[in-house]
Design a protein around this motif. Structure first.
Motif, PDB file in Angstrom:
ATOM      1  N   PHE A 152     -13.445   2.082   1.646  1.00  0.00           N
ATOM      2  CA  PHE A 152     -13.076   0.889   2.393  1.00  0.00           C
ATOM      3  C   PHE A 152     -14.323   0.275   3.016  1.00  0.00           C
ATOM      4  N   GLY A 153     -14.222  -0.985   3.386  1.00  0.00           N
ATOM      5  CA  GLY A 153     -15.327  -1.681   4.029  1.00  0.00           C
ATOM      6  C   GLY A 153     -15.101  -1.817   5.522  1.00  0.00           C
ATOM      7  N   GLY A 154     -16.123  -1.521   6.302  1.00  0.00           N
ATOM      8  CA  GLY A 154     -16.014  -1.637   7.739  1.00  0.00           C
ATOM      9  C   GLY A 154     -15.856  -3.061   8.220  1.00  0.00           C
ATOM     10  N   ARG A 155     -16.273  -4.035   7.392  1.00  0.00           N
ATOM     11  CA  ARG A 155     -16.155  -5.450   7.758  1.00  0.00           C
ATOM     12  C   ARG A 155     -14.987  -6.123   7.039  1.00  0.00           C
ATOM     13  N   ASP A 156     -14.074  -5.312   6.527  1.00  0.00           N
ATOM     14  CA  ASP A 156     -12.891  -5.820   5.838  1.00  0.00           C
ATOM     15  C   ASP A 156     -11.819  -6.119   6.886  1.00  0.00           C
ATOM     16  N   THR A 157     -11.683  -7.387   7.246  1.00  0.00           N
ATOM     17  CA  THR A 157     -10.743  -7.756   8.296  1.00  0.00           C
ATOM     18  C   THR A 157      -9.288  -7.657   7.861  1.00  0.00           C
ATOM     19  N   SER A 158      -9.036  -7.525   6.565  1.00  0.00           N
ATOM     20  CA  SER A 158      -7.658  -7.432   6.082  1.00  0.00           C
ATOM     21  C   SER A 158      -7.110  -6.012   6.161  1.00  0.00           C
ATOM     22  N   LEU A 159      -7.993  -5.014   6.329  1.00  0.00           N
ATOM     23  CA  LEU A 159      -7.547  -3.617   6.342  1.00  0.00           C
ATOM     24  C   LEU A 159      -8.166  -2.851   7.518  1.00  0.00           C
ATOM     25  N   PRO A 160      -7.978  -3.327   8.727  1.00  0.00           N
ATOM     26  CA  PRO A 160      -8.581  -2.634   9.871  1.00  0.00           C
ATOM     27  C   PRO A 160      -7.989  -1.241  10.056  1.00  0.00           C
ATOM     28  N   GLY A 161      -8.862  -0.251  10.201  1.00  0.00           N
ATOM     29  CA  GLY A 161      -8.403   1.113  10.451  1.00  0.00           C
ATOM     30  C   GLY A 161      -7.802   1.822   9.263  1.00  0.00           C
ATOM     31  N   ALA A 162      -7.879   1.231   8.069  1.00  0.00           N
ATOM     32  CA  ALA A 162      -7.225   1.818   6.899  1.00  0.00           C
ATOM     33  C   ALA A 162      -7.812   3.183   6.543  1.00  0.00           C
ATOM     34  N   ALA A 163      -9.129   3.305   6.605  1.00  0.00           N
ATOM     35  CA  ALA A 163      -9.765   4.573   6.243  1.00  0.00           C
ATOM     36  C   ALA A 163      -9.342   5.690   7.199  1.00  0.00           C
ATOM     37  N   THR A 164      -9.337   5.397   8.481  1.00  0.00           N
ATOM     38  CA  THR A 164      -8.935   6.395   9.474  1.00  0.00           C
ATOM     39  C   THR A 164      -7.488   6.821   9.273  1.00  0.00           C
ATOM     40  N   LYS A 165      -6.619   5.842   9.010  1.00  0.00           N
ATOM     41  CA  LYS A 165      -5.204   6.137   8.790  1.00  0.00           C
ATOM     42  C   LYS A 165      -5.004   7.014   7.559  1.00  0.00           C
ATOM     43  N   LEU A 166      -5.690   6.675   6.466  1.00  0.00           N
ATOM     44  CA  LEU A 166      -5.539   7.439   5.231  1.00  0.00           C
ATOM     45  C   LEU A 166      -6.114   8.843   5.378  1.00  0.00           C
ATOM     46  N   ARG A 167      -7.258   8.956   6.029  1.00  0.00           N
ATOM     47  CA  ARG A 167      -7.876  10.272   6.214  1.00  0.00           C
ATOM     48  C   ARG A 167      -6.968  11.192   7.031  1.00  0.00           C
ATOM     49  N   ALA A 168      -6.387  10.664   8.093  1.00  0.00           N
ATOM     50  CA  ALA A 168      -5.500  11.463   8.939  1.00  0.00           C
ATOM     51  C   ALA A 168      -4.251  11.886   8.175  1.00  0.00           C
ATOM     52  N   ALA A 169      -3.700  10.971   7.368  1.00  0.00           N
ATOM     53  CA  ALA A 169      -2.495  11.280   6.601  1.00  0.00           C
ATOM     54  C   ALA A 169      -2.770  12.347   5.541  1.00  0.00           C
ATOM     55  N   ALA A 170      -3.931  12.239   4.879  1.00  0.00           N
ATOM     56  CA  ALA A 170      -4.287  13.232   3.864  1.00  0.00           C
ATOM     57  C   ALA A 170      -4.454  14.608   4.499  1.00  0.00           C
ATOM     58  N   ASP A 171      -5.097  14.660   5.643  1.00  0.00           N
ATOM     59  CA  ASP A 171      -5.260  15.937   6.347  1.00  0.00           C
ATOM     60  C   ASP A 171      -3.903  16.519   6.720  1.00  0.00           C
ATOM     61  N   ALA A 172      -3.006  15.678   7.229  1.00  0.00           N
ATOM     62  CA  ALA A 172      -1.685  16.143   7.636  1.00  0.00           C
ATOM     63  C   ALA A 172      -0.865  16.637   6.444  1.00  0.00           C
ATOM     64  N   ALA A 173      -1.050  15.997   5.297  1.00  0.00           N
ATOM     65  CA  ALA A 173      -0.289  16.366   4.100  1.00  0.00           C
ATOM     66  C   ALA A 173      -0.946  17.495   3.313  1.00  0.00           C
ATOM     67  N   GLY A 174      -2.143  17.889   3.728  1.00  0.00           N
ATOM     68  CA  GLY A 174      -2.851  18.939   3.001  1.00  0.00           C
ATOM     69  C   GLY A 174      -3.359  18.498   1.643  1.00  0.00           C
ATOM     70  N   VAL A 175      -3.653  17.206   1.522  1.00  0.00           N
ATOM     71  CA  VAL A 175      -4.136  16.640   0.260  1.00  0.00           C
ATOM     72  C   VAL A 175      -5.662  16.616   0.256  1.00  0.00           C
ATOM     73  N   THR A 176      -6.263  17.089  -0.822  1.00  0.00           N
ATOM     74  CA  THR A 176      -7.704  17.002  -0.966  1.00  0.00           C
ATOM     75  C   THR A 176      -8.115  15.536  -1.036  1.00  0.00           C
ATOM     76  N   ALA A 177      -9.008  15.120  -0.153  1.00  0.00           N
ATOM     77  CA  ALA A 177      -9.354  13.702  -0.097  1.00  0.00           C
ATOM     78  C   ALA A 177     -10.797  13.500   0.333  1.00  0.00           C
ATOM     79  N   ASP A 178     -11.411  12.489  -0.255  1.00  0.00           N
ATOM     80  CA  ASP A 178     -12.729  12.001   0.141  1.00  0.00           C
ATOM     81  C   ASP A 178     -12.536  10.537   0.518  1.00  0.00           C
ATOM     82  N   VAL A 179     -12.468  10.268   1.809  1.00  0.00           N
ATOM     83  CA  VAL A 179     -12.223   8.913   2.307  1.00  0.00           C
ATOM     84  C   VAL A 179     -13.453   8.458   3.075  1.00  0.00           C
ATOM     85  N   HIS A 180     -13.986   7.311   2.683  1.00  0.00           N
ATOM     86  CA  HIS A 180     -15.214   6.836   3.325  1.00  0.00           C
ATOM     87  C   HIS A 180     -15.111   5.347   3.628  1.00  0.00           C
ATOM     88  N   GLU A 181     -15.611   4.970   4.801  1.00  0.00           N
ATOM     89  CA  GLU A 181     -15.706   3.565   5.170  1.00  0.00           C
ATOM     90  C   GLU A 181     -17.177   3.170   5.246  1.00  0.00           C
TER      91      GLU A 181
END
Length: 234
Positions: A152-181
């Motif tokens: 995700f892009g840190g200057r992407d105004t259409s998806l604010p907080g998307a990376a943080t939300k996805l990273r937290a959800a993957a951790d909670a679900a126990g899904v292997t994930a590489d999420v980067h902003e």
């Protein structure tokens, strides 16, 4: 490929001594602009890295302006002909003699939203989500999902907080994930969109733009991730 070949773009690796084939497969879900030259280039660099890539034309040869609303409606409903088309592409690719039978999905923008939803459905071994929509119930979407690499892009105004939300959800679900902003990047930072389009004004308002450094790093991460979860699985 045997399913709607003419409605798909197919990119096949060149056999080499160390990777003579068969190869893992990737279904590429195009962005809102449709399966144009930039999306072809995305398929081609994955094929050059040793993946058989198929990109269905979700618009069926029609213009993006005509099809955009209906396609996004299916994304919101999480069902419809687009999902059937993507599943048909996955099934046909897995059965292709050039493919190992292991198939992942990658999507950009609108396609990234589809890729994220597909991650939680059977048959996929890895999902690449590039600045795709992250729904509020993403933790439920990821229940039992395949591995996910997301950018995700840190200057992407259409998806604010998307990376943080996805990273937290993957951790909670126990899904292997590489999420980067990427702090400097805007929406669509991996895509080079040079041609004029009826959607160009929307791009300017949304702050869409290519960023070379962010794109290069994201591609390296995607390949490293796919090499583990697609090539390694084969």
């Amino acid at each position: 490929m045997t399913t709607a070949d003419r409605a798909c773009y197919l990119a096949v690796p060149v056999p080499t001594s160390d990777r003579p084939g068969p190869w893992p497969g990737v279904v590429l879900v195009h962005d809102a602009f449709g399966p144009g030259d930039d999306m072809h280039e995305q398929a081609d660099w994955l094929a050059a890295a040793g993946y058989v890539v198929v990109m269905p034309d979700l618009y069926g040869g029609r213009s993006a302006v005509r099809c955009l609303k209906g396609t996004f409606a299916q994304l919101a409903r999480r069902q419809g002909p687009v999902f059937d088309q993507l599943e048909a592409a996955r099934s046909a690719l897995a059965a292709d003699d050039r493919c190992t039978g292991v198939v992942g999905v990658i999507g950009y923008c609108m396609g990234g939203g589809f890729a994220l939803l597909l991650a939680g459905r059977p048959g996929w071994s890895a999902a690449g989500v590039n600045y795709g929509q992250v729904p509020d119930d993403v933790a439920d979407v990821l229940a039992g999902a395949c591995a996910v690499v997301a950018s995700f892009g840190g200057r992407d105004t259409s998806l604010p907080g998307a990376a943080t939300k996805l990273r937290a959800a993957a951790d909670a679900a126990g899904v292997t994930a590489d999420v980067h902003e990427y702090p400097r990047a805007r929406h669509g930072f991996i895509n080079r969109l040079a041609a004029a389009s009826p959607l160009t004004p929307m791009m300017k308002v949304a702050g869409v733009g290519y960023d070379h450094a962010s794109a290069a790093d994201a591609k390296q991460r995607i390949l490293a991730f796919f090499d583990v979860h697609l090539r390694g699985a084969g």
